[in-house]
Design an enzyme around this catalytic site. Structure first.
Site, PDB file in Angstrom:
ATOM      1  N   PHE A  67      86.791  62.494 -24.888  1.00  0.00           N
ATOM      2  CA  PHE A  67      86.173  63.690 -24.638  1.00  0.00           C
ATOM      3  C   PHE A  67      84.967  63.902 -25.728  1.00  0.00           C
ATOM      4  O   PHE A  67      84.141  64.854 -25.318  1.00  0.00           O
ATOM      5  CB  PHE A  67      87.176  64.978 -24.513  1.00  0.00           C
ATOM      6  CG  PHE A  67      87.841  65.375 -25.747  1.00  0.00           C
ATOM      7  CD1 PHE A  67      87.259  66.235 -26.582  1.00  0.00           C
ATOM      8  CD2 PHE A  67      89.009  64.760 -26.219  1.00  0.00           C
ATOM      9  CE1 PHE A  67      87.962  66.530 -27.778  1.00  0.00           C
ATOM     10  CE2 PHE A  67      89.591  65.128 -27.420  1.00  0.00           C
ATOM     11  CZ  PHE A  67      88.912  66.117 -27.994  1.00  0.00           C
ATOM     12  N   LYS A 122      85.939  54.132 -17.839  1.00  0.00           N
ATOM     13  CA  LYS A 122      86.663  55.157 -17.454  1.00  0.00           C
ATOM     14  C   LYS A 122      86.573  56.413 -18.507  1.00  0.00           C
ATOM     15  O   LYS A 122      87.203  56.349 -19.636  1.00  0.00           O
ATOM     16  CB  LYS A 122      88.175  54.629 -17.440  1.00  0.00           C
ATOM     17  CG  LYS A 122      89.253  55.504 -16.810  1.00  0.00           C
ATOM     18  CD  LYS A 122      89.338  56.918 -17.239  1.00  0.00           C
ATOM     19  CE  LYS A 122      90.078  57.125 -18.615  1.00  0.00           C
ATOM     20  NZ  LYS A 122      90.299  58.519 -18.767  1.00  0.00           N
ATOM     21  N   GLU A 176      88.278  62.856 -18.729  1.00  0.00           N
ATOM     22  CA  GLU A 176      88.642  63.601 -17.615  1.00  0.00           C
ATOM     23  C   GLU A 176      88.293  65.099 -17.892  1.00  0.00           C
ATOM     24  O   GLU A 176      88.151  66.047 -16.999  1.00  0.00           O
ATOM     25  CB  GLU A 176      89.911  63.475 -16.723  1.00  0.00           C
ATOM     26  CG  GLU A 176      91.371  63.899 -17.668  1.00  0.00           C
ATOM     27  CD  GLU A 176      91.610  62.932 -18.364  1.00  0.00           C
ATOM     28  OE1 GLU A 176      92.840  62.998 -18.994  1.00  0.00           O
ATOM     29  OE2 GLU A 176      91.004  61.871 -18.730  1.00  0.00           O
ATOM     30  N   ARG A 177      88.373  65.214 -19.203  1.00  0.00           N
ATOM     31  CA  ARG A 177      88.093  66.617 -19.726  1.00  0.00           C
ATOM     32  C   ARG A 177      86.579  66.926 -19.280  1.00  0.00           C
ATOM     33  O   ARG A 177      86.331  68.293 -19.181  1.00  0.00           O
ATOM     34  CB  ARG A 177      88.608  66.974 -21.086  1.00  0.00           C
ATOM     35  CG  ARG A 177      89.922  66.545 -21.171  1.00  0.00           C
ATOM     36  CD  ARG A 177      90.316  66.750 -22.623  1.00  0.00           C
ATOM     37  NE  ARG A 177      91.644  66.431 -23.041  1.00  0.00           N
ATOM     38  CZ  ARG A 177      92.377  66.267 -23.953  1.00  0.00           C
ATOM     39  NH1 ARG A 177      91.454  66.572 -25.191  1.00  0.00           N
ATOM     40  NH2 ARG A 177      93.583  66.039 -24.256  1.00  0.00           N
ATOM     41  N   SER A 220      92.589  58.279 -29.898  1.00  0.00           N
ATOM     42  CA  SER A 220      93.748  58.417 -30.821  1.00  0.00           C
ATOM     43  C   SER A 220      94.172  56.995 -31.344  1.00  0.00           C
ATOM     44  O   SER A 220      94.261  56.216 -30.658  1.00  0.00           O
ATOM     45  CB  SER A 220      94.609  59.369 -30.492  1.00  0.00           C
ATOM     46  OG  SER A 220      95.478  58.895 -29.446  1.00  0.00           O
ATOM     47  N   CYS A 275      85.454  61.824 -35.107  1.00  0.00           N
ATOM     48  CA  CYS A 275      86.236  61.114 -35.714  1.00  0.00           C
ATOM     49  C   CYS A 275      85.662  60.604 -37.043  1.00  0.00           C
ATOM     50  O   CYS A 275      86.253  59.954 -37.951  1.00  0.00           O
ATOM     51  CB  CYS A 275      86.434  59.606 -35.084  1.00  0.00           C
ATOM     52  SG  CYS A 275      85.002  58.647 -34.789  1.00  0.00           S
ATOM     53  N   GLU A 328      95.621  63.510 -38.749  1.00  0.00           N
ATOM     54  CA  GLU A 328      94.300  63.838 -38.284  1.00  0.00           C
ATOM     55  C   GLU A 328      94.553  65.232 -37.557  1.00  0.00           C
ATOM     56  O   GLU A 328      94.997  65.365 -36.397  1.00  0.00           O
ATOM     57  CB  GLU A 328      93.765  62.654 -37.233  1.00  0.00           C
ATOM     58  CG  GLU A 328      92.266  62.943 -36.924  1.00  0.00           C
ATOM     59  CD  GLU A 328      91.806  62.082 -36.058  1.00  0.00           C
ATOM     60  OE1 GLU A 328      90.544  61.631 -36.134  1.00  0.00           O
ATOM     61  OE2 GLU A 328      92.506  61.341 -35.394  1.00  0.00           O
TER      62      GLU A 328
END
Length: 497
Positions: free
Chosen positions: A148, A172, A175-176, A225, A280, A382
């Site tokens: 996202f 893919k 979806e957020r 993640s 990240c 994190e």
């Protein structure tokens, strides 16, 4: 309320499947819905890619590059609209969204060099009348699963190069915040990409598992993640797929006593609090060599953190917008609570931040901790939010040991004027991307991006030269034409020159 659909075989597809709400993080309100793909929808995308691949594979690389040149132009022409979509669904500021897109465009520019990148090697007369050469051929159908926090840039790390190398791609996205990703994919089709070569399927774990399990998908690229990266790597490689899975990070900045502190502070402000810390490559730990450096750093950081301009991402002139979801904000608040309970000194507290007119937004102020120790959870994990932890050490060697002992090895940097210290740091630090007086050492598109240790699962980094190797496979060809009217006896020993 509109619904974000799938893009399959050049058409927007709605299958009446499950949906999820897409929120504007600045208001806390749902702005649209997104369809969540079933296994049947993934299968439809695979069939479209399978049908389109043979002709695209045989399209000359120069013609594939021409599509990328037109795509780059369309991205630049539509920058403002793309930035608006990103900010509306992710929350980052318009300036940050535009910067993300520009870094993505760099990768499209690199993909434009496909004819040069795909050249193999050739040798004549490696043996008597024998020539040899290598060829780099596409894998077939490949897929990308993207996060996202960079809905434009990270997909552009993947599919432009994969497609320029002759593959068909299934994306893919998160979806957020799916709208900018879908819009950009449609621009690529406007640039002349044949139908079925790029398919976008929105979804959740069901879609991810369908891509992992599909034998037609030969390779998977992932950014997200570490637990999910490890899962995708294990499940994908178990099925014989090529996988690059980029995971989490805990990025340290080392400040030496001779550092240009004013410039270091400016760098840290952007690196720690830009995009609300949802990067990240964000710097989340400042390792100060000596108490004098730490005290001076905190004295300079504190007023600047308190003065951060925070508001709705779609407004101009801001430093920071909201976090992406209420759950993300609450998770970061939990880390701050935990840091206080563990005994770290909370210098600036971002909890409870409110933006007038946007009281339901997912906002959090910049937060600063001092006297953090390696045993604390806020150091080990994190946080992925606007939280900077200051750790105090006595020497560069201690700072480097701290970093090398951490499970993550994505990015790091050192602020110093000492060339010997910088060279030692670059040579001995066990991290994949290193900056010297550069807080976010994200490689340019013609290098490659990737960390070490539990920040990367797989042998090849993202984009750049490693990206070409990831999305192609080498074929070695040895050719001999015997001379006419000649006859040679059979050789039973292993052939040699």
């Amino acid at each position: 309320m509109s619904t974000v659909q799938h893009l399959i075989n050049g058409e927007l597809v709605s299958r009446g499947e499950r949906t999820a709400d897409v929120f504007n993080p600045s208001t806390g309100q749902a702005v649209r819905k997104v369809e969540l793909a079933s296994r049947a929808t993934i299968g439809q995308a695979i069939e479209a890619a399978k049908a389109a691949f043979p002709a695209w594979r045989n399209t000359p690389p120069a013609k594939r590059a021409q599509v990328m040149f037109r795509f780059k132009q369309l991205l630049e022409q539509n920058e403002a609209h793309i930035a608006q979509l990103i900010s509306e669904e992710h929350g980052k500021t318009l300036e940050d969204a535009a910067g993300e897109l520009k870094r993505g465009i760099e990768n499209v520019e690199f993909a434009c060099a496909a004819p040069e990148l795909l050249k193999g090697e050739y040798n004549r007369n490696v043996g008597p009348n024998i020539d040899a050469w290598s060829d780099f051929q596409p894998l077939g159908i490949v897929a990308g699963i993207t996060p996202f926090n960079f809905p434009a840039m990270v997909p552009l790390w993947m599919y432009p190069l994969a497609i320029a190398c002759g593959n068909a791609f299934i994306l893919k996205p998160s979806e957020r915040d799916p709208s900018s990703t879908l819009y950009i994919a449609q621009l690529l089709e406007q640039a002349g990409l044949p139908k079925g070569i790029l398919n976008v399927v929105n979804g959740d774990k069901e879609a991810v598992d369908a891509l992992i399990e599909a034998p037609e998908v030969k390779a998977l690229s992932f950014v997200g993640s570490t637990p999910i990266a490890e899962y995708i790597y294990a499940e994908g490689t178990r099925r014989g797929k090529r996988v690059q899975a980029l995971g989490g990070a805990k990025n340290h900045a080392v400040l030496m006593p001779d550092a240009d502190l004013d410039n270091a502070v400016s760098a840290l402000m952007g690196a720690a609090y830009g995009s609300c810390g949802e990067r990240c490559m964000a710097i989340s730990v400042a390792v100060c060599v000596g108490d004098q450096v730490a005290d001076a750093l905190i004295a300079k950081l504190e007023p600047q953190i308190k003065a951060l301009k925070i508001g709705a991402g779609t407004s101009c002139g801001l430093d920071m917008g909201p976090l992406v979801t209420a759950a993300a904000r609450d998770k970061v608040v939990g880390y701050i609570d935990d840091g206080v309970a563990a005994g770290a000194r909370l210098v600036v507290d971002g909890r409870g931040y409110r933006v007038s007119g946007n009281e339901d937004g997912y906002f959090l102020g910049g937060t600063l901790f001092d006297k953090v120790t390696p045993q604390m959870r806020i150091y080990k994990e994190e946080i992925f939010g606007p939280v900077l932890c200051v750790v105090r050490v006595d020497s560069l060697e201690q700072a480097m040991q701290l970093i090398n002992d951490h499970e993550y090895g994505n990015g790091t940097c050192i602020f110093t004027r000492d060339g010997e210290a910088a060279r030692l740091f670059c040579d001995e630090i066990e991290v994949g991307m290193v900056g010297v007086n550069v807080p976010l050492p994200v490689p340019v598109a013609y290098h490659s991006f990737g960390g070490w240790k539990r920040s990367l699962f797989g042998d090849l980094h993202a984009y750049g030269p490693d990206g070409v190797r990831f999305y192609t496979r080498r074929k070695a060809i040895t050719q001999r034409w015997p001379q006419r009217k000649s006859h040679e006896a059979s050789q039973f020993a292993f052939p040699s020159l």
